[in-house]
Design an enzyme around this catalytic site. Structure first.
Site, mmCIF file in Angstrom:
data_model
loop_
_atom_site.group_PDB
_atom_site.id
_atom_site.type_symbol
_atom_site.label_atom_id
_atom_site.label_comp_id
_atom_site.label_asym_id
_atom_site.label_seq_id
_atom_site.Cartn_x
_atom_site.Cartn_y
_atom_site.Cartn_z
ATOM 1 N N ASN A 221 39.736 37.074 39.306
ATOM 2 C CA ASN A 221 38.588 37.940 39.010
ATOM 3 C C ASN A 221 37.307 37.560 39.766
ATOM 4 O O ASN A 221 36.377 38.362 39.860
ATOM 5 C CB ASN A 221 38.284 37.981 37.504
ATOM 6 C CG ASN A 221 39.287 38.804 36.718
ATOM 7 O OD1 ASN A 221 39.557 38.536 35.549
ATOM 8 N ND2 ASN A 221 39.850 39.826 37.336
ATOM 9 N N ASP B 219 42.635 44.867 29.267
ATOM 10 C CA ASP B 219 42.493 45.572 30.544
ATOM 11 C C ASP B 219 41.986 46.999 30.334
ATOM 12 O O ASP B 219 42.278 47.622 29.316
ATOM 13 C CB ASP B 219 43.873 45.597 31.235
ATOM 14 C CG ASP B 219 43.786 46.062 32.668
ATOM 15 O OD1 ASP B 219 42.690 46.076 33.242
ATOM 16 O OD2 ASP B 219 44.846 46.406 33.223
#
Ligand code: FPP
Length: 237
Positions: A65, A17
């Site tokens: 996503n 991330d």
């Protein structure tokens, strides 16, 4: 290199991330952050294999996503293709076995074929197993396993009371693999984000305030050191 007394976790998971924030920090488009993240993916994977990690599960693309802007999703898909082609050349010398976890049917045909090719080409490898979580979601994985068991009940192959945790685990994408000992999340966020929900029941978590493209092999060692300093009791005393 790790200290020889260091206990290397058998299975490590990483939530990669912070690519977007890394790009912002460097006044670059988000896509460049993902490119830097992808480069680091290669560095950390090789390093983990070199220190004896047996299973490495990396969260590359979640079921959520897809909600990102179209051009960002497109750039990520191109990046996956580039790196999978590269993996076909590179990882082959590294003795790494690549597996994909998640619902690959949502990807285009070219990417699905590449995934298949990489899995097949690396299947004979005996080194670290690299699970790439792509279009992966922990809840979706659990539902899929539940449906699969329900189907075997409907067909009369199984009875509901027969279901055990072990049997259920085998129905997950990671079936047959040990649960993660350690999950690392760089970038400063401290949440699980639908990653390995069933498998992380007794996992140790380490959070770092470092963006993924800046996460170095030394940070992996630091996380392992923290893991080593913890006492795992698995619910006992
Ligand atoms: C999270 O950063 C990262 C992703 C959604 C993509 C992860 C992908 C890679 C590291 C690319 C390469 C992987 C392979 C397998 C080649 P973010 O965009 O959420 O960052 P932010 O929270 O700072 O915006």
């Amino acid at each position: 290199m790790p200290d020889k007394n260091m206990n290397i976790p058998v299975h490590i998971g990483i939530i990669m991330d912070g690519n977007g924030r890394w790009a912002k920090k460097h006044f670059q488009p988000r896509q460049l952050g993902h490119r830097a993240g992808a480069n680091n993916f290669r560095t950390i994977t090789r390093y983990a294999n070199s220190i004896g990690v047996r299973y490495l599960t990396l969260y590359a693309f979640s079921t959520e996503n897809w909600q990102r802007p179209k051009d960002e999703v497109g750039a990520l898909m191109r990046l996956f293709k580039d790196y999978l082609r590269e993996a076909l050349r590179d990882f082959m010398d590294e003795n790494i076995r690549v597996r994909f976890i998640g619902d690959r049917s949502a990807f285009d045909k070219e990417l699905q074929e590449l995934m298949e090719e990489v899995e097949q080409a690396s299947a004979p490898k005996t080194g670290m197993v690299l699970n790439l979580a792509m279009n992966y979601g922990g809840r979706a994985e659990i539902l899929r396993a539940a449906k699969s068991f329900a189907e075997s009940v409907a067909k009369g192959e199984r009875a509901p009371f027969e279901l055990t945790e072990e049997m259920f685990s085998r129905l997950l994408y990671t079936g047959g693999q040990p649960d993660p000992d350690l999950i690392i999340r760089p970038s400063g966020e401290e949440r699980i984000s639908n990653f390995l929900l069933w498998q992380c029941a007794y996992t140790e978590f380490v959070y770092f305030d470092i963006l993924w493209p800046d996460f170095r092999p030394e940070d992996l060692l630091r996380a392992i050191d923290i893991y080593n300093s913890r006492q795992r009791r698995f619910g006992g005393v």
